[in-house]
Design a protein around this motif. Structure first.
Motif, mmCIF file in Angstrom:
data_model
loop_
_atom_site.group_PDB
_atom_site.id
_atom_site.type_symbol
_atom_site.label_atom_id
_atom_site.label_comp_id
_atom_site.label_asym_id
_atom_site.label_seq_id
_atom_site.Cartn_x
_atom_site.Cartn_y
_atom_site.Cartn_z
ATOM 1 N N LEU A 234 43.094 76.269 -14.023
ATOM 2 C CA LEU A 234 42.577 74.533 -14.127
ATOM 3 C C LEU A 234 42.863 74.774 -13.256
ATOM 4 O O LEU A 234 43.018 75.094 -11.347
ATOM 5 N N ASP A 235 42.093 73.387 -12.619
ATOM 6 C CA ASP A 235 41.315 72.797 -11.328
ATOM 7 C C ASP A 235 42.419 71.875 -10.786
ATOM 8 O O ASP A 235 42.583 70.960 -10.696
ATOM 9 N N ASP A 237 42.153 70.803 -7.560
ATOM 10 C CA ASP A 237 42.105 70.027 -6.728
ATOM 11 C C ASP A 237 42.013 68.677 -8.044
ATOM 12 O O ASP A 237 42.358 67.570 -7.669
ATOM 13 N N ASP A 238 41.467 68.656 -9.264
ATOM 14 C CA ASP A 238 40.849 68.081 -10.551
ATOM 15 C C ASP A 238 43.072 67.617 -10.823
ATOM 16 O O ASP A 238 42.714 66.168 -10.619
ATOM 17 N N LYS A 239 43.486 68.286 -10.346
ATOM 18 C CA LYS A 239 45.343 68.126 -10.569
ATOM 19 C C LYS A 239 45.922 67.091 -10.149
ATOM 20 O O LYS A 239 46.394 66.238 -9.612
ATOM 21 N N VAL A 240 45.153 67.469 -8.550
ATOM 22 C CA VAL A 240 45.322 66.603 -7.637
ATOM 23 C C VAL A 240 45.236 65.084 -7.227
ATOM 24 O O VAL A 240 46.097 64.396 -7.335
ATOM 25 N N LEU A 241 43.902 65.192 -8.069
ATOM 26 C CA LEU A 241 43.632 63.882 -7.663
ATOM 27 C C LEU A 241 44.025 62.987 -8.693
ATOM 28 O O LEU A 241 43.959 62.049 -9.332
ATOM 29 N N LEU A 242 44.302 63.525 -10.086
ATOM 30 C CA LEU A 242 44.698 63.134 -11.722
ATOM 31 C C LEU A 242 46.691 62.353 -10.366
ATOM 32 O O LEU A 242 46.802 61.355 -10.932
ATOM 33 N N LYS A 285 50.560 76.264 -7.027
ATOM 34 C CA LYS A 285 49.089 75.120 -6.094
ATOM 35 C C LYS A 285 48.908 74.032 -6.195
ATOM 36 O O LYS A 285 49.936 73.313 -5.103
ATOM 37 N N VAL A 286 49.553 73.631 -7.763
ATOM 38 C CA VAL A 286 49.174 72.151 -7.938
ATOM 39 C C VAL A 286 50.586 71.432 -6.876
ATOM 40 O O VAL A 286 50.847 70.094 -7.203
ATOM 41 N N ALA A 287 51.944 72.149 -7.689
ATOM 42 C CA ALA A 287 52.993 71.561 -7.320
ATOM 43 C C ALA A 287 53.486 71.481 -5.599
ATOM 44 O O ALA A 287 53.885 70.820 -5.583
#
Length: 478
Positions: A234-235, A237-242, A285-287
């Protein structure tokens, strides 16, 4: 909340294990065995997707599955959860994935598209009444709820019903607005009837909505989105932007959802641990890039069917080693040799394979016998039968479909493969009986029948038929 906080290395307040009851619902006696294990491994909550296993009453009674839990069994499950400090969040679908409701004749008039039982028609007042009645009955059996998941993912064919087409002819209307207005109506009713309970929604129907539309809809004040992604790559950076987009739209809190099983194929039987571990490491990582005050927790989903009508994917006991690895990785903030050893110790596994399917699997955790026998069936049943029927030269050369149909068999050749066929059949019949007994301890008869018919019977029947045909051919010769 404090006593439910995980260790410092986990960025999540709550680690929820998702119990998907729309397939292979476990008996309460099995839940009593695995709840303490969930807690030991690092879970402190449960996301229970009741579907047709809830004992709906009154007009909703048709929704119950034949073997639905009784009200006293629900109470028992909740008491067990409380005993092991697992906070319960119920999940009831209220928009998409409504097959378990809309397949029934009594409710089929509430379908968005007349032919399809998946999505609810958001224009009918009765749709909202139905959904509210479901929520009220579920809430009534749960004490002290803080959250309630109202589903709302994958609302396929929304906007394609006759009433929607009419509604969408007005210029200012759009499918997005239609979706948001129904979600908002459900959440508003819930909040006014149960002000202490916060609705959670799957986020996929919100992702593509513009910031302006999402902000104007006012849904952010009513609900908390659960961002789901089950991919090992899963991306981040994409999640951070979302997440940033949701923050700008006014959502103060949100959740993540990963998968420990049931996300790699609708008819998947064995769980590839490495695939799911990577998914959890990406979520970590997203967390770490998410504002800490926004993040409520993570739900580790364990899908049991892709939808109400699809086949079963990996059974819960088969997915437990994967769940253990994923929970421990979250709790420790990473996967390490220490995590591996800890999981082996907790599950009684001699060696944990994460990059291949575990072939030599045996353990001491509840349901480990199912894990071992299912693994055996998946690895060896079909190949061993195919080997005999399609690659044994005596069978392919002297007992082909042509010979079998006409009951012709060369007496010498018979001795070359009859003993092999009989011993293989005896071996697999013994495994099948053992597996049946193991499944019966954990699941209801309908699950046992479904799993056996899908995974065991096709090969076993082929083998039995060749043995029977051989008997008939021998009798015809004598």
């Amino acid at each position: 909340m404090e006593e439910n906080k995980m260790t410092v290395s986990s960025p999540f307040g709550l680690h929820l294990v998702h119990l998907d009851l729309k397939g292979a619902p476990p008996k309460v006696s099995y839940l009593a065995e695995i709840f303490p294990l969930f807690r030991t491994l690092g879970a402190n909550g449960l996301l229970i997707e009741y579907e047709d296993m809830f004992p709906y009453e009154g007009e909703l009674k048709p929704l119950r599955a034949e073997h639905a839990y009784s009200a006293s069994e629900i109470k028992e499950i909740l008491n067990l959860a409380k005993l092991h400090k697992l906070e319960v969040i119920p999940l009831v679908q209220t928009f998409g994935h409504m097959e378990f409701v809309l397949k029934h004749q009594e409710f089929s008039h509430l379908r968005e598209v007349e032919m399809f039982p998946n999505a609810l028609n958001p224009h009918k007042e009765e749709s909202l009444m139905l959904v509210n009645a479901m929520i009220d009955q579920v809430v009534a059996l749960h004490d002290g709820l803080r959250w309630f998941h109202i589903g709302s993912d994958e609302v396929y064919y929304l906007g394609e019903g006759e009433e929607s087409k009419q509604w969408l002819q007005k210029e200012e209307n759009s499918t997005e607005k239609l979706c948001l207005s129904h979600m908002k109506a459900v959440a508003s009713c819930m909040v006014s009837s149960h002000p202490e309970v916060k609705p959670i929604v799957w986020d996929d129907m919100l992702r593509g909505v513009s910031e302006e539309t999402l902000t104007e809809s006012g849904v952010a004040q009513l609900m908390e989105p659960m961002i789901w992604d089950y991919a090992p790559d899963l991306d981040e950076d994409d999640k951070v932007l979302l997440i940033e987009k949701y923050r700008k739209c006014g959502f103060p809190k949100l959740w993540f959802a990963s998968a420990f099983k049931g996300a790699t194929g609708a008819n998947q039987s064995l769980t590839l641990i490495g695939h799911h571990l990577k998914n959890h490491l990406q979520w970590l990582k997203v967390a770490n890039s998410t504002p800490a005050d926004m993040l409520q927790g993570i739900a580790l989903t364990g899908w049991q069917r892709y939808d109400h009508f699809s086949v079963l994917c990996e059974l819960l006991p088969v997915g437990i080693p994967s769940l253990a690895v994923c929970l421990q990785a979250l709790q420790n903030g990473a996967y390490s040799e220490k995590v591996k050893e800890n999981v082996e110790k907790q599950l009684g596994l001699s060696s944990l394979e994460i990059d291949t399917f575990m072939s030599e699997s045996s353990g001491t955790f509840p349901g480990s016998d199912i894990f071992t026998l299912v693994t055996q069936v998946c690895f060896y049943l079909k190949p061993s039968v195919d080997e005999l029927l399609e690659r044994n030269r005596y069978v392919t050369g002297w007992f082909s479909p042509y010979h079998r149909k006409r009951r012709i068999v060369h007496p010498i050749m018979m001795h070359h493969f009859q003993p092999d066929a009989l011993s293989l059949l005896a071996k697999w019949n013994a495994v099948m009986q053992e597996l049946q007994a193991a499944l019966e301890r954990v699941f209801y008869m309908c699950t046992l029948e479904e799993w056996m018919e899908e995974n065991v019977h096709p090969s076993l029947h082929k083998l039995q038929e060749v043995v029977d045909d051989l008997d008939k051919a021998i009798q015809a010769q004598s």
